[in-house]
Write an enzyme that holds these catalytic residues in place. Sequence first.
Site, PDB file in Angstrom:
ATOM      1  N   ASN A  12      28.112  -2.386  53.799  1.00 29.93           N
ATOM      2  CA  ASN A  12      28.582  -3.544  53.030  1.00 29.93           C
ATOM      3  C   ASN A  12      27.338  -4.264  52.523  1.00 29.93           C
ATOM      4  O   ASN A  12      26.592  -4.852  53.309  1.00 29.93           O
ATOM      5  CB  ASN A  12      29.440  -4.472  53.893  1.00 29.93           C
ATOM      6  CG  ASN A  12      29.959  -5.663  53.085  1.00 29.93           C
ATOM      7  OD1 ASN A  12      29.255  -6.202  52.242  1.00 29.93           O
ATOM      8  ND2 ASN A  12      31.187  -6.073  53.353  1.00 29.93           N
ATOM      9  N   ASN A  14      27.132  -6.777  50.312  1.00 26.84           N
ATOM     10  CA  ASN A  14      27.306  -8.199  49.977  1.00 26.84           C
ATOM     11  C   ASN A  14      26.634  -8.557  48.646  1.00 26.84           C
ATOM     12  O   ASN A  14      25.794  -9.457  48.584  1.00 26.84           O
ATOM     13  CB  ASN A  14      26.771  -9.079  51.111  1.00 26.84           C
ATOM     14  CG  ASN A  14      27.095 -10.544  50.909  1.00 26.84           C
ATOM     15  OD1 ASN A  14      28.072 -10.883  50.239  1.00 26.84           O
ATOM     16  ND2 ASN A  14      26.271 -11.421  51.449  1.00 26.84           N
ATOM     17  N   GLU A  40      31.770  -4.426  48.922  1.00 30.26           N
ATOM     18  CA  GLU A  40      31.418  -5.736  48.353  1.00 30.26           C
ATOM     19  C   GLU A  40      30.292  -5.629  47.331  1.00 30.26           C
ATOM     20  O   GLU A  40      29.269  -6.304  47.451  1.00 30.26           O
ATOM     21  CB  GLU A  40      31.068  -6.749  49.459  1.00 30.26           C
ATOM     22  CG  GLU A  40      32.293  -7.363  50.113  1.00 30.26           C
ATOM     23  CD  GLU A  40      32.009  -8.735  50.739  1.00 30.26           C
ATOM     24  OE1 GLU A  40      32.212  -9.742  50.055  1.00 30.26           O
ATOM     25  OE2 GLU A  40      31.594  -8.776  51.916  1.00 30.26           O
ATOM     26  N   ASP A 154      34.080  -1.507  55.841  1.00 30.93           N
ATOM     27  CA  ASP A 154      34.150  -2.802  56.515  1.00 30.93           C
ATOM     28  C   ASP A 154      35.602  -3.073  56.864  1.00 30.93           C
ATOM     29  O   ASP A 154      36.414  -3.361  55.986  1.00 30.93           O
ATOM     30  CB  ASP A 154      33.595  -3.882  55.573  1.00 30.93           C
ATOM     31  CG  ASP A 154      33.647  -5.274  56.189  1.00 30.93           C
ATOM     32  OD1 ASP A 154      34.161  -5.414  57.310  1.00 30.93           O
ATOM     33  OD2 ASP A 154      33.188  -6.222  55.522  1.00 30.93           O
ATOM     34  N   HIS A 253      25.386  -7.413  56.461  1.00 31.53           N
ATOM     35  CA  HIS A 253      25.769  -6.231  57.234  1.00 31.53           C
ATOM     36  C   HIS A 253      24.579  -5.267  57.268  1.00 31.53           C
ATOM     37  O   HIS A 253      23.707  -5.330  56.403  1.00 31.53           O
ATOM     38  CB  HIS A 253      26.933  -5.491  56.566  1.00 31.53           C
ATOM     39  CG  HIS A 253      28.227  -6.231  56.525  1.00 31.53           C
ATOM     40  ND1 HIS A 253      29.326  -5.850  57.264  1.00 31.53           N
ATOM     41  CD2 HIS A 253      28.609  -7.310  55.816  1.00 31.53           C
ATOM     42  CE1 HIS A 253      30.339  -6.676  57.004  1.00 31.53           C
ATOM     43  NE2 HIS A 253      29.927  -7.571  56.130  1.00 31.53           N
TER      44      HIS A 253
END
Length: 263
Positions: A12, A14, A40, A154, A253
Amino acid sequence: MGAEEVRLVSWNVNGLRAVWKKDFLESMERLGADVLMVQETKLQEPQLTPEMTAVNDSKAHWSFSTVKKGYSGVGAWTKTDPAAVRHGIGMPEFDDEGRILELEYDKFTLFNVYFPNGQQSDERLDYKLRFYDAFFAYANALKDKGRPVVICGDVNTAHNEIDLRHPKANAKRSGFLPVEREWLDRILSMGYVDTFRHLYPEEEKYSWWSYRFNARKSNAGWRIDYFYVSRDILDNGWIKGAWIDNDTFGSDHCPIGLDLVIP
DNA sequence: CGTAATACG
Protein backbone atom coordinates in the site's frame (compact mmCIF):
# COMPACT_ATOMS: atom_id res chain seq x y z
CA MET A 1 11.91 -28.60 -17.02
CA GLY A 2 12.85 -26.93 -13.72
CA ALA A 3 10.45 -25.47 -11.22
CA GLU A 4 9.49 -21.84 -11.66
CA GLU A 5 10.24 -19.39 -8.86
CA VAL A 6 7.88 -16.47 -8.55
CA ARG A 7 8.12 -13.51 -6.19
CA LEU A 8 4.87 -11.66 -5.48
CA VAL A 9 4.97 -8.35 -3.63
CA SER A 10 2.14 -6.22 -2.24
CA TRP A 11 2.51 -2.65 -1.00
CA ASN A 12 0.00 0.00 0.00
CA VAL A 13 1.89 3.04 -1.30
CA ASN A 14 -0.51 5.69 0.08
CA GLY A 15 -0.29 7.85 -3.04
CA LEU A 16 1.76 6.67 -6.01
CA ARG A 17 2.81 10.22 -6.94
CA ALA A 18 4.15 10.72 -3.41
CA VAL A 19 6.20 7.50 -3.22
CA TRP A 20 7.47 8.11 -6.71
CA LYS A 21 9.38 11.09 -5.32
CA LYS A 22 10.76 8.93 -2.51
CA ASP A 23 13.03 6.41 -4.28
CA PHE A 24 10.17 4.15 -5.31
CA LEU A 25 12.03 2.81 -8.35
CA GLU A 26 15.01 1.93 -6.16
CA SER A 27 12.74 0.10 -3.69
CA MET A 28 11.04 -1.65 -6.56
CA GLU A 29 14.33 -2.88 -7.97
CA ARG A 30 15.50 -4.09 -4.57
CA LEU A 31 12.23 -5.93 -3.91
CA GLY A 32 12.74 -7.93 -7.10
CA ALA A 33 9.10 -8.75 -7.68
CA ASP A 34 7.83 -10.71 -10.65
CA VAL A 35 4.49 -9.13 -9.86
CA LEU A 36 4.42 -5.94 -7.78
CA MET A 37 0.93 -5.01 -6.62
CA VAL A 38 0.17 -1.62 -5.10
CA GLN A 39 -2.87 -0.21 -3.33
CA GLU A 40 -4.03 3.35 -2.70
CA THR A 41 -2.45 4.77 -5.84
CA LYS A 42 -4.69 7.82 -5.33
CA LEU A 43 -4.73 8.81 -8.98
CA GLN A 44 -6.73 8.49 -12.17
CA GLU A 45 -5.51 7.58 -15.65
CA PRO A 46 -4.64 11.15 -16.79
CA GLN A 47 -2.24 11.49 -13.86
CA LEU A 48 -0.15 8.46 -14.77
CA THR A 49 3.27 9.39 -16.10
CA PRO A 50 5.14 7.46 -18.83
CA GLU A 51 7.68 6.47 -16.16
CA MET A 52 4.91 4.85 -14.12
CA THR A 53 3.53 2.83 -16.98
CA ALA A 54 6.86 1.72 -18.46
CA VAL A 55 8.99 0.24 -15.69
CA ASN A 56 11.83 -1.84 -17.15
CA ASP A 57 10.43 -4.89 -18.85
CA SER A 58 7.19 -4.88 -16.87
CA LYS A 59 3.70 -4.21 -18.05
CA ALA A 60 1.44 -2.02 -15.90
CA HIS A 61 -2.23 -2.65 -15.06
CA TRP A 62 -4.51 -0.23 -13.22
CA SER A 63 -7.90 0.12 -11.65
CA PHE A 64 -9.15 3.61 -10.81
CA SER A 65 -11.91 5.02 -8.65
CA THR A 66 -14.63 6.42 -10.88
CA VAL A 67 -16.45 8.10 -8.00
CA LYS A 68 -13.75 10.17 -6.27
CA LYS A 69 -10.58 11.90 -7.50
CA GLY A 70 -7.26 11.13 -5.84
CA TYR A 71 -8.85 8.27 -3.92
CA SER A 72 -8.26 4.52 -3.60
CA GLY A 73 -7.06 2.76 -6.77
CA VAL A 74 -4.82 -0.28 -7.28
CA GLY A 75 -2.10 -1.21 -9.76
CA ALA A 76 0.27 -3.99 -10.72
CA TRP A 77 3.50 -4.34 -12.67
CA THR A 78 3.92 -7.77 -14.24
CA LYS A 79 7.13 -9.17 -15.74
CA THR A 80 5.13 -12.01 -17.26
CA ASP A 81 1.92 -11.02 -18.99
CA PRO A 82 -1.19 -12.54 -17.42
CA ALA A 83 -3.51 -14.49 -19.70
CA ALA A 84 -6.29 -12.14 -18.61
CA VAL A 85 -6.73 -9.04 -16.48
CA ARG A 86 -10.08 -8.19 -14.90
CA HIS A 87 -11.27 -5.16 -12.99
CA GLY A 88 -13.71 -5.68 -10.16
CA ILE A 89 -16.20 -8.44 -9.57
CA GLY A 90 -19.11 -7.32 -11.73
CA MET A 91 -20.86 -5.39 -8.96
CA PRO A 92 -20.75 -1.60 -9.53
CA GLU A 93 -21.20 -0.86 -5.84
CA PHE A 94 -17.89 -2.59 -5.09
CA ASP A 95 -16.09 -1.92 -8.37
CA ASP A 96 -16.55 1.88 -8.59
CA GLU A 97 -13.78 2.71 -6.14
CA GLY A 98 -11.12 0.84 -8.13
CA ARG A 99 -10.19 -1.64 -5.43
CA ILE A 100 -9.79 -4.95 -7.26
CA LEU A 101 -7.43 -6.25 -9.93
CA GLU A 102 -7.60 -9.88 -11.00
CA LEU A 103 -4.55 -11.26 -12.81
CA GLU A 104 -5.19 -14.63 -14.35
CA TYR A 105 -2.08 -16.74 -14.86
CA ASP A 106 -1.81 -20.18 -16.33
CA LYS A 107 -1.45 -22.00 -13.00
CA PHE A 108 -3.15 -19.65 -10.54
CA THR A 109 -5.28 -16.54 -10.20
CA LEU A 110 -3.87 -13.54 -8.38
CA PHE A 111 -6.04 -10.86 -6.76
CA ASN A 112 -4.77 -7.43 -5.71
CA VAL A 113 -7.34 -5.89 -3.38
CA TYR A 114 -7.60 -2.68 -1.38
CA PHE A 115 -10.33 -3.57 1.11
CA PRO A 116 -12.30 -0.58 2.41
CA ASN A 117 -11.43 1.29 5.60
CA GLY A 118 -14.31 1.28 8.08
CA GLN A 119 -13.30 4.11 10.39
CA GLN A 120 -15.16 6.95 8.70
CA SER A 121 -18.70 5.97 9.64
CA ASP A 122 -21.05 3.11 10.37
CA GLU A 123 -22.02 3.21 6.69
CA ARG A 124 -18.41 2.63 5.64
CA LEU A 125 -18.00 -0.17 8.18
CA ASP A 126 -21.10 -1.79 6.72
CA TYR A 127 -19.70 -1.27 3.21
CA LYS A 128 -16.42 -2.88 4.29
CA LEU A 129 -18.17 -5.96 5.67
CA ARG A 130 -20.38 -6.29 2.59
CA PHE A 131 -17.27 -5.85 0.42
CA TYR A 132 -15.62 -8.81 2.23
CA ASP A 133 -18.78 -10.79 1.55
CA ALA A 134 -19.01 -9.92 -2.14
CA PHE A 135 -15.32 -10.28 -2.90
CA PHE A 136 -14.95 -13.67 -1.23
CA ALA A 137 -18.10 -14.98 -2.89
CA TYR A 138 -16.38 -14.13 -6.20
CA ALA A 139 -12.97 -15.57 -5.25
CA ASN A 140 -14.50 -18.70 -3.71
CA ALA A 141 -16.28 -19.48 -6.96
CA LEU A 142 -12.85 -19.85 -8.57
CA LYS A 143 -11.27 -21.62 -5.60
CA ASP A 144 -14.13 -24.10 -5.32
CA LYS A 145 -13.76 -24.97 -9.01
CA GLY A 146 -10.25 -26.10 -8.12
CA ARG A 147 -8.33 -23.05 -9.29
CA PRO A 148 -5.36 -22.07 -7.07
CA VAL A 149 -6.02 -18.55 -5.77
CA VAL A 150 -3.68 -15.96 -4.25
CA ILE A 151 -5.24 -12.90 -2.61
CA CYS A 152 -3.07 -10.04 -1.45
CA GLY A 153 -3.44 -6.46 -0.39
CA ASP A 154 -4.54 -4.17 2.39
CA VAL A 155 -7.29 -6.00 4.28
CA ASN A 156 -7.64 -3.12 6.76
CA THR A 157 -8.17 -5.48 9.70
CA ALA A 158 -5.72 -6.96 12.19
CA HIS A 159 -6.72 -10.55 12.87
CA ASN A 160 -5.63 -11.36 16.42
CA GLU A 161 -3.99 -9.66 19.40
CA ILE A 162 -0.56 -10.69 18.13
CA ASP A 163 -1.24 -8.66 14.99
CA LEU A 164 -1.15 -5.21 16.59
CA ARG A 165 0.91 -3.50 19.25
CA HIS A 166 -2.00 -2.19 21.33
CA PRO A 167 -4.89 -4.65 21.05
CA LYS A 168 -6.65 -3.56 24.25
CA ALA A 169 -6.68 0.15 23.38
CA ASN A 170 -8.02 -0.61 19.90
CA ALA A 171 -10.66 -3.21 20.77
CA LYS A 172 -13.47 -0.81 19.85
CA ARG A 173 -11.91 0.78 16.78
CA SER A 174 -12.66 -0.28 13.24
CA GLY A 175 -9.72 -2.36 12.11
CA PHE A 176 -9.85 -4.56 15.22
CA LEU A 177 -13.57 -4.92 15.93
CA PRO A 178 -14.86 -8.39 16.82
CA VAL A 179 -17.11 -8.37 13.75
CA GLU A 180 -14.12 -7.60 11.50
CA ARG A 181 -11.85 -10.12 13.22
CA GLU A 182 -14.55 -12.76 12.81
CA TRP A 183 -14.45 -12.08 9.09
CA LEU A 184 -10.75 -12.91 9.06
CA ASP A 185 -11.55 -16.13 10.96
CA ARG A 186 -14.05 -16.89 8.24
CA ILE A 187 -11.44 -16.40 5.49
CA LEU A 188 -9.38 -19.17 7.08
CA SER A 189 -12.38 -21.43 7.57
CA MET A 190 -13.32 -20.94 3.90
CA GLY A 191 -10.06 -22.65 2.98
CA TYR A 192 -7.42 -19.94 2.73
CA VAL A 193 -4.08 -19.72 4.53
CA ASP A 194 -2.61 -16.53 6.01
CA THR A 195 0.85 -17.27 4.65
CA PHE A 196 2.95 -15.11 6.98
CA ARG A 197 1.16 -16.31 10.11
CA HIS A 198 1.30 -19.91 8.91
CA LEU A 199 5.09 -19.74 8.60
CA TYR A 200 5.64 -17.58 11.69
CA PRO A 201 2.98 -18.39 14.31
CA GLU A 202 4.66 -16.32 17.05
CA GLU A 203 6.17 -13.42 15.14
CA GLU A 204 5.04 -9.90 16.12
CA LYS A 205 5.57 -8.03 12.91
CA TYR A 206 3.50 -5.20 11.50
CA SER A 207 2.81 -3.75 8.05
CA TRP A 208 1.19 -0.41 8.91
CA TRP A 209 1.89 2.41 11.36
CA SER A 210 -0.14 5.59 11.77
CA TYR A 211 1.64 8.72 10.62
CA ARG A 212 0.58 10.26 13.91
CA PHE A 213 2.50 10.07 17.19
CA ASN A 214 5.72 8.75 15.60
CA ALA A 215 4.02 5.36 15.54
CA ARG A 216 6.54 3.75 13.23
CA LYS A 217 9.47 4.86 15.34
CA SER A 218 7.95 3.21 18.41
CA ASN A 219 6.71 0.29 16.28
CA ALA A 220 3.12 0.88 17.37
CA GLY A 221 1.87 -0.91 14.29
CA TRP A 222 -0.74 -3.23 12.89
CA ARG A 223 -0.47 -6.23 10.56
CA ILE A 224 -3.28 -5.42 8.16
CA ASP A 225 -1.65 -6.42 4.83
CA TYR A 226 -1.80 -10.10 3.93
CA PHE A 227 -1.06 -12.78 1.39
CA TYR A 228 -3.78 -15.40 1.51
CA VAL A 229 -3.54 -18.53 -0.60
CA SER A 230 -6.04 -21.27 -1.24
CA ARG A 231 -5.16 -24.35 0.81
CA ASP A 232 -4.09 -26.36 -2.28
CA ILE A 233 -1.16 -23.98 -2.87
CA LEU A 234 0.20 -24.84 0.58
CA ASP A 235 -0.59 -28.54 0.29
CA ASN A 236 1.16 -28.75 -3.09
CA GLY A 237 4.34 -27.30 -1.62
CA TRP A 238 4.39 -24.08 -3.65
CA ILE A 239 5.23 -21.83 -0.70
CA LYS A 240 8.91 -21.02 -0.45
CA GLY A 241 8.62 -18.01 1.83
CA ALA A 242 6.44 -15.20 3.14
CA TRP A 243 7.82 -11.97 4.50
CA ILE A 244 7.15 -8.46 5.76
CA ASP A 245 9.78 -5.91 4.80
CA ASN A 246 10.00 -3.40 7.65
CA ASP A 247 13.11 -1.82 6.13
CA THR A 248 11.43 -0.23 3.13
CA PHE A 249 10.00 3.26 3.63
CA GLY A 250 8.06 5.80 1.62
CA SER A 251 4.52 4.99 2.79
CA ASP A 252 2.72 4.40 6.09
CA HIS A 253 2.64 0.74 5.03
CA CYS A 254 5.63 -1.46 4.24
CA PRO A 255 5.85 -4.06 1.46
CA ILE A 256 4.95 -7.70 2.10
CA GLY A 257 5.83 -10.65 -0.08
CA LEU A 258 5.20 -14.24 -1.04
CA ASP A 259 7.79 -16.43 -2.76
CA LEU A 260 6.40 -19.41 -4.64
CA VAL A 261 7.98 -22.40 -6.32
CA ILE A 262 5.64 -23.69 -8.97
CA PRO A 263 6.47 -27.10 -10.45
C1' DC B 1 0.28 13.46 10.63
C1' DG B 2 0.32 12.78 5.55
C1' DT B 3 -1.73 12.54 0.76
C1' DA B 4 -4.12 14.89 -2.46
C1' DA B 5 -7.98 17.94 -3.13
C1' DT B 6 -11.73 19.76 1.66
C1' DA B 7 -12.05 14.40 2.35
C1' DC B 8 -10.04 10.52 3.92
C1' DG B 9 -7.07 7.36 6.08
